[in-house]
Design an enzyme around this catalytic site. Sequence first.
Site, mmCIF file in Angstrom:
data_model
loop_
_atom_site.group_PDB
_atom_site.id
_atom_site.type_symbol
_atom_site.label_atom_id
_atom_site.label_comp_id
_atom_site.label_asym_id
_atom_site.label_seq_id
_atom_site.Cartn_x
_atom_site.Cartn_y
_atom_site.Cartn_z
ATOM 1 N N GLY B 32 0.787 -1.232 0.000
ATOM 2 C CA GLY B 32 0.000 0.000 0.000
ATOM 3 C C GLY B 32 0.815 1.276 0.000
ATOM 4 C CB CYS B 241 -26.224 -9.195 -17.787
ATOM 5 S SG CYS B 241 -25.563 -9.035 -19.463
ATOM 6 C CB CYS B 244 -24.902 -13.315 -19.886
ATOM 7 S SG CYS B 244 -24.303 -12.447 -18.432
ATOM 8 C CB CYS B 272 -20.938 -10.767 -20.771
ATOM 9 S SG CYS B 272 -22.655 -10.560 -21.257
HETATM 10 ZN ZN LIG Z 1 -23.689 -10.369 -19.212
#
Ligand SMILES: [Zn+2]
Lengths: 203, 293
Positions: B32, B241, B244, B272
């Site tokens: 970090g 989505c 999908c 996807c």
């Molecule tokens: Zn998708």
Amino acid sequence: MTITSDALSGGFSEPVFQSQSVFRMLMDGMARPGLIQRIVSDAGQPEPLGPAAGAIALTLCDHETPVFLSAGLAKSTVGAWIGFHTGATLTREKAEARFAFLEAGAAPTSFGLFALGSQEYPDRSTTLVLEVKALHEEAGAGQKLTLSGPGILQSRDIWVEGLPESFHRLWIDNRALFPRGIDVILTADTDLLCLPRTTRVGA
Amino acid sequence: MTELASYNFAYLDEQTKRMIRRAILKAIAIPGYQVPFASREMPMPYGWGTGGVQVTAAIIGPEDVLKVIDQGADDTTNAVSIRAFFQKVADVAVTTHTADATIIQTRHRIPERKLSEGQVLVYQVPIPEPLRFLEPRETETRKMHALEEYGLMHVKLYEDIARHGRISTTYAYPVKVAGRYVMDPSPTPKFDNPKMHMSEALQLFGAGREKRIYAVPPHTDVVSLDFEDHPFEIQRFEQSCALCAAHGVYLDEVVLDDKGGRMFVCSDTDNCEDRREHGHSGEMLAPSKEAAE
Ligand SMILES: [Zn+2]
């Protein structure tokens, strides 16, 4: 310093690809402390520098990284070899060293004299390359170390032969300085493992 | 892209690679913390992620398989150009499949698919300093990190809650790494913050213009800053989505026509496509039980 043929010999035969490969082992090693990896190197480093330590020098050192050598290495041609192949200058001041190489059996009494970085710039610290006798993933010879911290899921056990007796005490002192502190690479012939300053070392 | 007639493997000279490699090792050792490095000119403008490109160039080898994404997509101009660059200068294999990649360079997103041991995620970072908007002076922000003085950051987040009823930051949401350094995961959406926590992959961050490299090792705590009465929350998408039918993934809104028609689709195009290949289909493609869920 007299340049001997010993100092001129060796070096990576394919520096671009070999240094990339050794770097990736070091990167994976720093990201996964205690992971034992074996390098394949034709660097031909002079005794008593080991093959893994020699490959690390060729991969990471250059004119921007003053190098400190332990007494046993300093009296060999190792310094001239590193200088010739990497352009790095040697320093006797631990606090100036970006890299320090210690031969097997060297007994460091303190890590505190090396560059530890500042609170604002803790990255400006020495990386110590410490040769030991052997590194093992399985129980057998050597001292058991139980590692934990970033990069390690729960804990990882390793066994180290020839770890300096002072190591545990020095490492606890080093851990206490976080985010300052040195980082260590243990080398044993062609094997290496990394111990970044974040790693907790239990017995 | 400019002419690359004569160049070293992966474009950078060996001296530059060594300098960047040393910075990467220290960055991993201090999770970090932002390591300064001497950023080089690259044959592409700064906005194109030259920091990430330099990190990738310093670590990549002939055995690697590279994936590059911009937002979540492999096929945007930026991602295509960077991928083509490394094909040319390093002759490496490239892929769009998250699972097949050894190095994934990203501008915003972390892939939806869980990353695995041995993978490296390289982020292109525009602004690496999480405290910069509070304090413009580098000397002062250095001091704040040095002293672990993060009170102001918490005050700012709390003011947000007072004003908006919640923390309004949705991108570059600050995190604390390994219980010590506050870090900017910029410019990833906070939706992806939980993926950084205890990831099996090594995460490297390169900021070219700001000349900083930082890192999160695998299996490391990455905690989004929050308050007991206002715990950290990721964005939630009502929709699934349209292509999908995935739930619980990051969605982009796509405008379909000028009559207000729109749909939501996966930001991660590889994920996807993979889902569609496995028979999932959303409402836009075919009527299915899933879309109606
Ligand atoms: Zn998708």
